[in-house]
Design a protein around this motif. Structure first.
Motif, PDB file in Angstrom:
ATOM      1  N   LEU A  62      43.060 -48.157  -7.304  1.00 20.58           N
ATOM      2  CA  LEU A  62      44.505 -48.183  -7.511  1.00 20.58           C
ATOM      3  C   LEU A  62      45.173 -47.036  -6.758  1.00 20.58           C
ATOM      4  N   PHE A  63      46.379 -47.314  -6.230  1.00 15.88           N
ATOM      5  CA  PHE A  63      47.109 -46.319  -5.456  1.00 15.88           C
ATOM      6  C   PHE A  63      48.548 -46.233  -5.961  1.00 15.88           C
ATOM      7  N   HIS A  64      49.054 -45.002  -6.052  1.00 12.21           N
ATOM      8  CA  HIS A  64      50.358 -44.751  -6.671  1.00 12.21           C
ATOM      9  C   HIS A  64      51.491 -44.695  -5.648  1.00 12.21           C
ATOM     10  N   GLY A  65      52.717 -44.642  -6.183  1.00 11.49           N
ATOM     11  CA  GLY A  65      53.910 -44.570  -5.352  1.00 11.49           C
ATOM     12  C   GLY A  65      54.106 -43.191  -4.735  1.00 11.49           C
ATOM     13  N   TYR A  66      55.028 -43.124  -3.790  1.00  7.13           N
ATOM     14  CA  TYR A  66      55.271 -41.911  -2.998  1.00  7.13           C
ATOM     15  C   TYR A  66      55.657 -40.743  -3.896  1.00  7.13           C
ATOM     16  N   THR A  67      54.987 -39.640  -3.692  1.00  6.36           N
ATOM     17  CA  THR A  67      55.122 -38.347  -4.384  1.00  6.36           C
ATOM     18  C   THR A  67      54.504 -38.341  -5.769  1.00  6.36           C
ATOM     19  N   ALA A 114      41.662 -53.881  -4.404  1.00  5.72           N
ATOM     20  CA  ALA A 114      42.625 -52.784  -4.230  1.00  5.72           C
ATOM     21  C   ALA A 114      44.003 -53.255  -4.649  1.00  5.72           C
ATOM     22  N   HIS A 115      44.793 -52.313  -5.198  1.00  7.62           N
ATOM     23  CA  HIS A 115      46.126 -52.682  -5.694  1.00  7.62           C
ATOM     24  C   HIS A 115      47.030 -51.462  -5.724  1.00  7.62           C
ATOM     25  N   GLY A 116      48.324 -51.717  -5.473  1.00 11.69           N
ATOM     26  CA  GLY A 116      49.345 -50.686  -5.616  1.00 11.69           C
ATOM     27  C   GLY A 116      50.696 -51.215  -5.193  1.00 11.69           C
ATOM     28  N   GLY A 117      51.751 -50.451  -5.515  1.00 14.69           N
ATOM     29  CA  GLY A 117      53.107 -50.820  -5.147  1.00 14.69           C
ATOM     30  C   GLY A 117      53.796 -49.706  -4.389  1.00 14.69           C
ATOM     31  N   SER A 118      54.671 -50.070  -3.452  1.00 17.06           N
ATOM     32  CA  SER A 118      55.433 -49.139  -2.626  1.00 17.06           C
ATOM     33  C   SER A 118      54.462 -48.330  -1.753  1.00 17.06           C
ATOM     34  N   GLN A 119      54.414 -46.995  -1.906  1.00 20.61           N
ATOM     35  CA  GLN A 119      53.363 -46.288  -1.170  1.00 20.61           C
ATOM     36  C   GLN A 119      52.000 -46.834  -1.566  1.00 20.61           C
ATOM     37  N   GLY A 120      51.823 -47.147  -2.849  1.00 18.90           N
ATOM     38  CA  GLY A 120      50.560 -47.720  -3.291  1.00 18.90           C
ATOM     39  C   GLY A 120      50.268 -49.049  -2.624  1.00 18.90           C
TER      40      GLY A 120
END
Length: 319
Positions: free
Chosen positions: A88-93, A179-185
């Motif tokens: 999982l990957f998070h949004g910017y900052t 893999a999954h995430g939103g925006s930067q993610g």
């Protein structure tokens, strides 16, 4: 249908306008070779947060240029071995978030690895060391240095390295890593699946970091993309280096990595998105040659898309 960008039929044909560096493929082949030469020195530290259904660990590994990267690792208790895993990957900052939001996947028998991007709101290390501006923004970090020193190059490699680490865990089925995430993610989901093509499935929600020049020309270099305008104002106020700058940004433009993806892709897009304009997202989607599916939310922008999390889980469950 509401519009802030092109009509949907045009979006489905759009191929982007940001220049692609002539040595783009060699650039990323060299980057992947650098990543593979790193000894990750993976470490697991049991977290204070534990549940009867899942074991929770702080996972650390060494990425390119020696940065120590942190991820939250949740491993379901009593699950079949080997079992699937989701990175999982998070949004910017932002950061990897709370432990509890990983438990839905653990309840399905999936391990979860949620990465903190280096230099952002979590516990990963940013070793810095570049020439030029470091005051604001990761897109432009290293833009005045050699292209190999662009910060997002390193972050993209961290995503692929983490997926590779997941595939090497004895409890994980290496052929079912998602893999999954939103925006930067969402952007990092594309990077992960492109640079580690063994990723089986990727669910990306309104991805960031695509077609920078289009965003600029739409006068949407604000919010998450504000640093593009800031860079020109401080370092090229007459735009004498505009072509050079956008071409250099092309190294970290995900539309040009998208054709490396081999796993199945689900992309969710809001047509009212003024943070990551729809056309920039379609510039990447239209270059994906792997099996793909698109979900369009006509009346939504860069916000929660109702049902998107459920669609992602269902996408992963359909092996």
């Amino acid at each position: 249908m509401p519009l802030v960008d092109m009509p949907l039929e045009k979006l489905k044909e759009y191929q982007g306008i940001n220049p692609r560096p002539a040595d783009f493929d060699a650039y990323w082949d060299r980057a992947i070779a650098e990543m593979r030469a790193v000894d990750p020195q993976v470490e697991f530290v049991p977290s204070e947060f534990q549940t009867p259904q899942a074991e929770c660990f702080d996972l650390y590994f060494t990425g390119v240029r020696g940065a120590r990267i942190h991820a939250k690792y949740v491993r379901p208790r009593g699950a079949a071995v080997p079992h699937p895993a989701v990175v999982l990957f998070h949004g910017y900052t932002g950061n990897a978030g709370d432990w509890n939001d990983k438990l839905a996947y653990a309840s399905l028998g999936y391990s979860v690895l949620a990465m903190d991007c280096r230099g952002q709101g979590g516990s990963s290390e940013d070793v810095g060391g570049v020439k030029g501006n470091t005051h604001q923004g990761h897109i432009i970090r290293g833009l005045d240095d050699h292209p190999d020193n662009l910060l997002f190059r390193h972050i993209f490699l961290d995503t692929a390295q983490l997926a590779g680490i997941a595939m090497g865990l004895p409890e994980v089925d290496s052929e079912r890593v998602y893999a999954h995430g939103g925006s930067q993610g969402g952007a990092l989901t594309i990077a992960c699946a492109a640079l580690e093509p063994r990723v089986k499935k990727a669910s990306t929600v309104f991805p960031f970091l695509c077609d920078y020049k289009r965003t600029y020309e739409m006068d949407l270099a604000k919010d998450a993309y504000q640093e593009l305008r800031t860079y020109f104002r401080h370092f090229d106020p007459l735009h004498e280096r505009e072509d050079e700058i956008f071409e250099k940004l092309g190294y970290i433009d995900l539309q040009f990595l998208a054709n490396r993806i081999r796993g199945d892709v689900l992309m969710l897009v809001g047509l009212m998105d003024t943070i990551c304009p729809p056309s920039t997202q379609f510039a990447a989607y239209n270059k994906i040659t792997a099996p793909k599916q698109l979900v369009v939310y006509p009346d939504f922008g860069h916000e929660h898309l109702p049902g998107s999390a459920d669609k992602t889980i269902q996408f992963f469950l359909k092996d």
